[in-house]
Scaffold this motif. Structure first.
Motif, mmCIF file in Angstrom:
data_model
loop_
_atom_site.group_PDB
_atom_site.id
_atom_site.type_symbol
_atom_site.label_atom_id
_atom_site.label_comp_id
_atom_site.label_asym_id
_atom_site.label_seq_id
_atom_site.Cartn_x
_atom_site.Cartn_y
_atom_site.Cartn_z
ATOM 1 N N HIS A 1 1.006 -0.476 -5.940
ATOM 2 C CA HIS A 1 1.070 0.443 -7.081
ATOM 3 C C HIS A 1 0.330 -0.095 -8.301
ATOM 4 C CE1 HIS A 1 3.524 3.442 -5.200
ATOM 5 N NE2 HIS A 1 4.417 2.549 -4.852
ATOM 6 N N ALA A 2 0.069 -1.383 -8.333
ATOM 7 C CA ALA A 2 -0.685 -1.988 -9.439
ATOM 8 C C ALA A 2 -2.195 -1.875 -9.221
ATOM 9 C CB ALA A 2 -0.284 -3.449 -9.610
ATOM 10 N N GLY A 3 -2.605 -1.217 -8.132
ATOM 11 C CA GLY A 3 -4.025 -0.990 -7.918
ATOM 12 C C GLY A 3 -4.586 -1.598 -6.650
ATOM 13 N N GLY A 4 -3.710 -2.045 -5.752
ATOM 14 C CA GLY A 4 -4.180 -2.606 -4.490
ATOM 15 C C GLY A 4 -4.856 -1.552 -3.629
ATOM 16 N N SER A 5 -5.766 -1.987 -2.787
ATOM 17 C CA SER A 5 -6.490 -1.045 -1.926
ATOM 18 C C SER A 5 -5.650 -0.644 -0.719
ATOM 19 C CB SER A 5 -7.804 -1.663 -1.441
ATOM 20 O OG SER A 5 -7.555 -2.658 -0.472
ATOM 21 N N VAL A 6 -5.912 0.547 -0.210
ATOM 22 C CA VAL A 6 -5.191 1.041 0.962
ATOM 23 C C VAL A 6 -5.466 0.146 2.166
ATOM 24 C CG1 VAL A 6 -4.982 2.964 2.595
ATOM 25 C CG2 VAL A 6 -5.118 3.425 0.149
ATOM 26 N N ALA A 7 -6.706 -0.250 2.356
ATOM 27 C CA ALA A 7 -7.063 -1.076 3.507
ATOM 28 C C ALA A 7 -6.326 -2.412 3.479
ATOM 29 C CB ALA A 7 -8.568 -1.308 3.547
ATOM 30 N N GLU A 8 -6.302 -3.068 2.323
ATOM 31 C CA GLU A 8 -5.606 -4.352 2.237
ATOM 32 C C GLU A 8 -4.096 -4.160 2.332
ATOM 33 O OE1 GLU A 8 -5.313 -8.418 -0.402
ATOM 34 O OE2 GLU A 8 -6.895 -6.980 -0.866
ATOM 35 N N PHE A 9 -3.600 -3.059 1.782
ATOM 36 C CA PHE A 9 -2.171 -2.766 1.911
ATOM 37 C C PHE A 9 -1.789 -2.697 3.380
ATOM 38 C CE2 PHE A 9 1.020 0.461 2.859
ATOM 39 C CZ PHE A 9 2.113 -0.060 2.203
ATOM 40 N N ARG A 10 -2.585 -1.976 4.164
ATOM 41 C CA ARG A 10 -2.285 -1.833 5.594
ATOM 42 C C ARG A 10 -2.297 -3.186 6.302
ATOM 43 N NH1 ARG A 10 -3.946 3.825 7.950
ATOM 44 N NH2 ARG A 10 -3.511 5.091 6.132
ATOM 45 N N GLU A 11 -3.223 -4.054 5.935
ATOM 46 C CA GLU A 11 -3.283 -5.387 6.536
ATOM 47 C C GLU A 11 -2.039 -6.199 6.175
ATOM 48 O OE1 GLU A 11 -6.928 -7.399 5.509
ATOM 49 O OE2 GLU A 11 -8.134 -5.666 6.123
ATOM 50 N N ARG A 12 -1.679 -6.184 4.903
ATOM 51 C CA ARG A 12 -0.501 -6.941 4.456
ATOM 52 C C ARG A 12 0.778 -6.365 5.072
ATOM 53 N NH1 ARG A 12 -1.094 -8.601 -1.889
ATOM 54 N NH2 ARG A 12 -3.163 -9.547 -1.758
ATOM 55 N N TYR A 13 0.833 -5.056 5.170
ATOM 56 C CA TYR A 13 2.007 -4.404 5.758
ATOM 57 C C TYR A 13 2.123 -4.755 7.242
ATOM 58 C CZ TYR A 13 5.201 -0.626 7.108
ATOM 59 O OH TYR A 13 6.245 0.102 7.610
ATOM 60 N N ALA A 14 1.009 -4.802 7.943
ATOM 61 C CA ALA A 14 1.022 -5.186 9.365
ATOM 62 C C ALA A 14 1.599 -6.587 9.536
ATOM 63 C CB ALA A 14 -0.384 -5.107 9.945
ATOM 64 N N VAL A 15 1.297 -7.480 8.611
ATOM 65 C CA VAL A 15 1.863 -8.832 8.658
ATOM 66 C C VAL A 15 3.376 -8.768 8.463
ATOM 67 C CG1 VAL A 15 1.940 -11.072 7.469
ATOM 68 C CG2 VAL A 15 -0.268 -9.975 7.954
ATOM 69 N N GLU A 16 3.832 -7.959 7.507
ATOM 70 C CA GLU A 16 5.274 -7.826 7.276
ATOM 71 C C GLU A 16 5.990 -7.252 8.492
ATOM 72 O OE1 GLU A 16 5.508 -7.396 2.437
ATOM 73 O OE2 GLU A 16 6.161 -5.712 3.663
ATOM 74 N N LEU A 17 5.333 -6.374 9.220
ATOM 75 C CA LEU A 17 5.962 -5.767 10.398
ATOM 76 C C LEU A 17 6.117 -6.751 11.560
ATOM 77 C CD1 LEU A 17 4.360 -2.210 10.430
ATOM 78 C CD2 LEU A 17 6.718 -2.830 9.837
ATOM 79 N N ARG A 18 5.596 -7.943 11.400
ATOM 80 C CA ARG A 18 5.769 -8.979 12.422
ATOM 81 C C ARG A 18 7.029 -9.811 12.207
ATOM 82 N NH1 ARG A 18 -0.085 -10.368 11.299
ATOM 83 N NH2 ARG A 18 -1.188 -8.734 12.414
ATOM 84 N N SER A 19 7.758 -9.539 11.132
ATOM 85 C CA SER A 19 9.005 -10.270 10.900
ATOM 86 C C SER A 19 9.997 -9.929 12.001
ATOM 87 C CB SER A 19 9.608 -9.909 9.536
ATOM 88 O OG SER A 19 10.222 -8.632 9.584
ATOM 89 N N GLU A 20 10.910 -10.828 12.250
ATOM 90 C CA GLU A 20 11.871 -10.634 13.335
ATOM 91 C C GLU A 20 12.665 -9.334 13.176
ATOM 92 O OE1 GLU A 20 15.763 -12.886 15.199
ATOM 93 O OE2 GLU A 20 14.273 -14.063 14.133
ATOM 94 N N GLU A 21 13.142 -9.090 11.975
ATOM 95 C CA GLU A 21 13.948 -7.885 11.728
ATOM 96 C C GLU A 21 13.124 -6.616 11.949
ATOM 97 O OE1 GLU A 21 16.979 -6.143 8.326
ATOM 98 O OE2 GLU A 21 15.433 -7.567 7.723
#
Length: 95
Positions: free
Chosen positions: A36-56
């Motif tokens: 929301h502070a201005g990050g790009s959609v492409a980088e957001f998706r990459e960072r989110y994919a990393v978060e989705l690798r958490s055990e939970e």
């Protein structure tokens, strides 16, 4: 299934008619604020994919895939553009 980390403002849980609130597959607060502070959609998706690798998140994604295999699943979100958000990523993963 509500897939946001925060409950939508102005909507009571009783009126929402949500079967489940699956916070574990929502982006972290830090990632959401960065985007929301201005990050790009492409980088957001990459960072989110990393978060989705958490055990939970892995456990919840497997459960959501099992539910989706049994019939339609509606992903609910309060974002303005679901296609350019985490909801679009989740829909693709479940589809």
């Amino acid at each position: 299934m509500l897939v946001d980390r925060l409950w939508p403002r102005g909507l009571s849980k009783e009126a929402a008619g949500v079967d489940e609130w699956v916070k574990a597959v929502a982006p972290s607060g830090e990632l959401r604020k960065w985007f929301h502070a201005g990050g790009s959609v492409a980088e957001f998706r990459e960072r989110y994919a990393v978060e989705l690798r958490s055990e939970e998140a892995v456990v919840e994604l497997a459960r959501l895939r099992a539910v989706a295999a049994g019939g339609p699943v509606t992903l609910l979100t309060a974002v303005k553009d679901p296609g350019a958000s985490h909801a679009g990523v989740l829909a693709a993963l479940l589809g």
